[in-house]
Design a protein around this motif. Sequence first.
Motif, PDB file in Angstrom:
ATOM      1  N   GLU A   1      -4.436  -1.884 -16.158  1.00 17.23           N
ATOM      2  CA  GLU A   1      -5.656  -1.927 -15.353  1.00 17.23           C
ATOM      3  C   GLU A   1      -6.895  -2.271 -16.175  1.00 17.23           C
ATOM      4  O   GLU A   1      -8.010  -2.264 -15.645  1.00 17.23           O
ATOM      5  CB  GLU A   1      -5.871  -0.579 -14.658  1.00 17.23           C
ATOM      6  CG  GLU A   1      -4.746  -0.207 -13.700  1.00 17.23           C
ATOM      7  CD  GLU A   1      -4.944   1.170 -13.080  1.00 17.23           C
ATOM      8  OE1 GLU A   1      -6.108   1.606 -12.974  1.00 17.23           O
ATOM      9  OE2 GLU A   1      -3.944   1.812 -12.712  1.00 17.23           O
TER      10      GLU A   1
ATOM     11  N   SER B   1       0.827  -1.205   0.000  1.00 24.15           N
ATOM     12  CA  SER B   1       0.000   0.000   0.000  1.00 24.15           C
ATOM     13  C   SER B   1       0.862   1.256   0.000  1.00 24.15           C
ATOM     14  O   SER B   1       0.494   2.268  -0.608  1.00 24.15           O
ATOM     15  CB  SER B   1      -0.942   0.014   1.207  1.00 24.15           C
ATOM     16  OG  SER B   1      -1.904  -1.018   1.113  1.00 24.15           O
TER      17      SER B   1
ATOM     18  N   PRO C   1      -5.741   0.700  -0.574  1.00 26.69           N
ATOM     19  CA  PRO C   1      -5.417   0.691  -2.004  1.00 26.69           C
ATOM     20  C   PRO C   1      -4.014   0.153  -2.233  1.00 26.69           C
ATOM     21  O   PRO C   1      -3.113   0.366  -1.415  1.00 26.69           O
ATOM     22  CB  PRO C   1      -5.533   2.170  -2.403  1.00 26.69           C
ATOM     23  CG  PRO C   1      -5.333   2.924  -1.138  1.00 26.69           C
ATOM     24  CD  PRO C   1      -5.872   2.065  -0.034  1.00 26.69           C
TER      25      PRO C   1
ATOM     26  N   ARG D   1      -2.475  -0.190  -5.840  1.00 29.07           N
ATOM     27  CA  ARG D   1      -2.306  -0.198  -7.295  1.00 29.07           C
ATOM     28  C   ARG D   1      -0.864   0.217  -7.594  1.00 29.07           C
ATOM     29  O   ARG D   1      -0.545   1.384  -7.710  1.00 29.07           O
ATOM     30  CB  ARG D   1      -3.307   0.757  -7.949  1.00 29.07           C
ATOM     31  CG  ARG D   1      -3.236   0.782  -9.458  1.00 29.07           C
ATOM     32  CD  ARG D   1      -3.679  -0.529 -10.074  1.00 29.07           C
ATOM     33  NE  ARG D   1      -5.114  -0.756  -9.907  1.00 29.07           N
ATOM     34  CZ  ARG D   1      -5.746  -1.848 -10.325  1.00 29.07           C
ATOM     35  NH1 ARG D   1      -5.067  -2.817 -10.913  1.00 29.07           N
ATOM     36  NH2 ARG D   1      -7.043  -2.002 -10.124  1.00 29.07           N
TER      37      ARG D   1
ATOM     38  N   PRO E   1      -3.849  -8.251  -4.524  1.00 28.82           N
ATOM     39  CA  PRO E   1      -3.586  -6.862  -4.915  1.00 28.82           C
ATOM     40  C   PRO E   1      -3.088  -6.707  -6.344  1.00 28.82           C
ATOM     41  O   PRO E   1      -3.387  -5.705  -7.003  1.00 28.82           O
ATOM     42  CB  PRO E   1      -2.541  -6.389  -3.900  1.00 28.82           C
ATOM     43  CG  PRO E   1      -1.985  -7.621  -3.284  1.00 28.82           C
ATOM     44  CD  PRO E   1      -3.077  -8.636  -3.325  1.00 28.82           C
TER      45      PRO E   1
ATOM     46  N   THR F   1       3.166  -0.909  -9.473  1.00 32.20           N
ATOM     47  CA  THR F   1       3.882  -1.667 -10.496  1.00 32.20           C
ATOM     48  C   THR F   1       4.904  -2.544  -9.791  1.00 32.20           C
ATOM     49  O   THR F   1       5.774  -2.046  -9.077  1.00 32.20           O
ATOM     50  CB  THR F   1       4.590  -0.736 -11.492  1.00 32.20           C
ATOM     51  OG1 THR F   1       3.609   0.075 -12.162  1.00 32.20           O
ATOM     52  CG2 THR F   1       5.374  -1.537 -12.523  1.00 32.20           C
TER      53      THR F   1
ATOM     54  N   HIS G   1       1.600   2.311  -3.427  1.00 34.66           N
ATOM     55  CA  HIS G   1       0.447   2.682  -4.258  1.00 34.66           C
ATOM     56  C   HIS G   1       0.806   3.807  -5.226  1.00 34.66           C
ATOM     57  O   HIS G   1       1.399   4.815  -4.847  1.00 34.66           O
ATOM     58  CB  HIS G   1      -0.701   3.124  -3.345  1.00 34.66           C
ATOM     59  CG  HIS G   1      -1.955   3.504  -4.065  1.00 34.66           C
ATOM     60  ND1 HIS G   1      -2.655   2.627  -4.859  1.00 34.66           N
ATOM     61  CD2 HIS G   1      -2.641   4.688  -4.113  1.00 34.66           C
ATOM     62  CE1 HIS G   1      -3.721   3.236  -5.350  1.00 34.66           C
ATOM     63  NE2 HIS G   1      -3.734   4.483  -4.923  1.00 34.66           N
ATOM     64  N   ARG G   2       0.462   3.595  -6.515  1.00 31.90           N
ATOM     65  CA  ARG G   2       0.765   4.534  -7.604  1.00 31.90           C
ATOM     66  C   ARG G   2       2.267   4.694  -7.839  1.00 31.90           C
ATOM     67  O   ARG G   2       2.704   5.642  -8.470  1.00 31.90           O
ATOM     68  CB  ARG G   2       0.124   5.905  -7.361  1.00 31.90           C
ATOM     69  CG  ARG G   2      -1.396   5.885  -7.334  1.00 31.90           C
ATOM     70  CD  ARG G   2      -1.951   5.402  -8.644  1.00 31.90           C
ATOM     71  NE  ARG G   2      -3.394   5.193  -8.604  1.00 31.90           N
ATOM     72  CZ  ARG G   2      -4.083   4.543  -9.542  1.00 31.90           C
ATOM     73  NH1 ARG G   2      -3.444   4.022 -10.570  1.00 31.90           N
ATOM     74  NH2 ARG G   2      -5.389   4.387  -9.430  1.00 31.90           N
TER      75      ARG G   2
ATOM     76  N   ASP H   1      -6.500  -7.021  -8.242  1.00 28.19           N
ATOM     77  CA  ASP H   1      -7.596  -6.116  -7.928  1.00 28.19           C
ATOM     78  C   ASP H   1      -7.168  -4.680  -7.637  1.00 28.19           C
ATOM     79  O   ASP H   1      -7.999  -3.770  -7.684  1.00 28.19           O
ATOM     80  CB  ASP H   1      -8.391  -6.644  -6.731  1.00 28.19           C
ATOM     81  CG  ASP H   1      -8.947  -8.035  -6.970  1.00 28.19           C
ATOM     82  OD1 ASP H   1      -9.262  -8.335  -8.136  1.00 28.19           O
ATOM     83  OD2 ASP H   1      -9.067  -8.811  -6.007  1.00 28.19           O
ATOM     84  N   GLY H   2      -5.904  -4.473  -7.277  1.00 25.10           N
ATOM     85  CA  GLY H   2      -5.451  -3.116  -6.966  1.00 25.10           C
ATOM     86  C   GLY H   2      -5.767  -2.677  -5.554  1.00 25.10           C
ATOM     87  O   GLY H   2      -5.652  -1.494  -5.233  1.00 25.10           O
TER      88      GLY H   2
END
Length: 509
Positions: free
Chosen positions: A438, A296, A340, A342, A322, A344, A299-300, A325-326
């Motif tokens: 995504e 988390s 969250p 999401r 994760p 790489t 994230h991003r 689903d992200g």
Amino acid sequence: MLARTWSASIVGIDAVKVGVEVDVSNGLPKTLIVGLPDAAIQESRERVKSALKNSGFAFPQRHILVNLTPADLRKEGPSFDLPIAIGILAASEQINAQLLGDHLFLGELSLDGSLRPIAGILPIAAAAQKLGITGLIVPADNAQEAAVVKGLSVYGFRHLAAIQDFLDRPEHYPPVSVEGNQELDRAVQLGLDLREVKGQAHARRALEIAAAGGHNLIFVGPPGSGKTMLARRLPGILPPLSFTEALDVSQIHSVAGLLKDKGTLIRDRPFRSPHHSASGPSLVGGGSIPRPGEISLAHRGVLFLDELTEFKRNVLEFLRQPLEDGFVSISRTRQSVVFPARFTLIASTNPCPCGYYGDPIQACTCSPRMREQYWAKLSGPLMDRIDLQVAVNRLKPEEMMRQTEGESSQNVRDRVAQARAIAQQRFHNDPSARSNAEMKNQHIRQFCQLDEGGRSLLEAAIRKLGLSARAMDRILKVSRTIADLAATETIQPQQVAEAIQYRTIDRMQ
């Protein structure tokens, strides 16, 4: 006398409004705190008592009952020191209580009455704005962080006595102002530069595709082939965070208590690299009151798992939800939270225990059985979720001695930004997808159509490599990203062929 102030408690990365009711009545001097407080809140009785006395206030020698509502919500942390102190002062008629209903109070008190910063201010500020709260009273060191949220008046103070003056004369205290977009404009991507990487054109290309589409990537190669060097340069070619993304990322880091050293907003994309000895809860988050884990916090941004096969298999299996689903769901007896996630995923590993299987320079000393056991940690479903699987060989002596530099990260980043812009335009009416990685099934059917040549090529690859339906979808997504980098609307057979070559290490033995 009864008084009520308002505060907030963190649940996951969201905030819940908490009422702090204080009743000061006749009886034996005693202070009780009810409403599922944790040990830190129970200890606030002594901190508040000393803080009030050392700030020039009188601590009532009466029966004091503090009720935290809603009563079935677990509350934790020292952030309730300030609202409890303000409630006691209001109930004992030592301060003006007219503004208490419109403001949220948060802060830890020192014994001398000074205010100490707390974690999780940013998500609380975002929640307060949505709940229609007029103002937020926080420690001065948290004020800049909270003021990033628009439509909320934030006031920062360093001492409890200053809040009394504010409640008497609010017009003399202007709210703290921060321009969030200006914070992002000051962002500087300090990522390592790709120009420092010699050779490895195939791996550099895969890194560019991963950045352009948000695809997961694994490098497989012998020690010294540059796997880690390449992975650590991915943040430098990623596009900058938008304001919305920066706010989401900053809220997670705020809850984890990591924002105070990074200013008001996270300006650059996160890069997290946990050690292979990391446990499952440290990776996905956890605790009796759940807190975000490494995935988390990435994230991003980028989650880099070096020496992937050294991680415990059960820990790696935590990644499956994760990656698909992200987000990650954590359930406890009293509550369930969603963080969250999401990110790489960039991973690297040796091809075998000794590290030299397939190396043209040094012979491998591992038996087939040893290699099979080595790769058994990486399950098929996990490898299916890694879009790009790249073999990295060691450089030849003449390549290592070459003086010419490679292409800079800035040039690659420009191409990545153009490809991402094409994808964002494609999904502008669908907020469920922000990048090609995504894409859902309906997006693949709509945007990843192949001609007859591309379909025949993909069908042959599925038969030969034994690919699953999920792996086929990953190939189509990567093909779409390669086409975006080439600025072509349709996916060409050569672009499908390039995507297929990144699926050749699904089960390396």
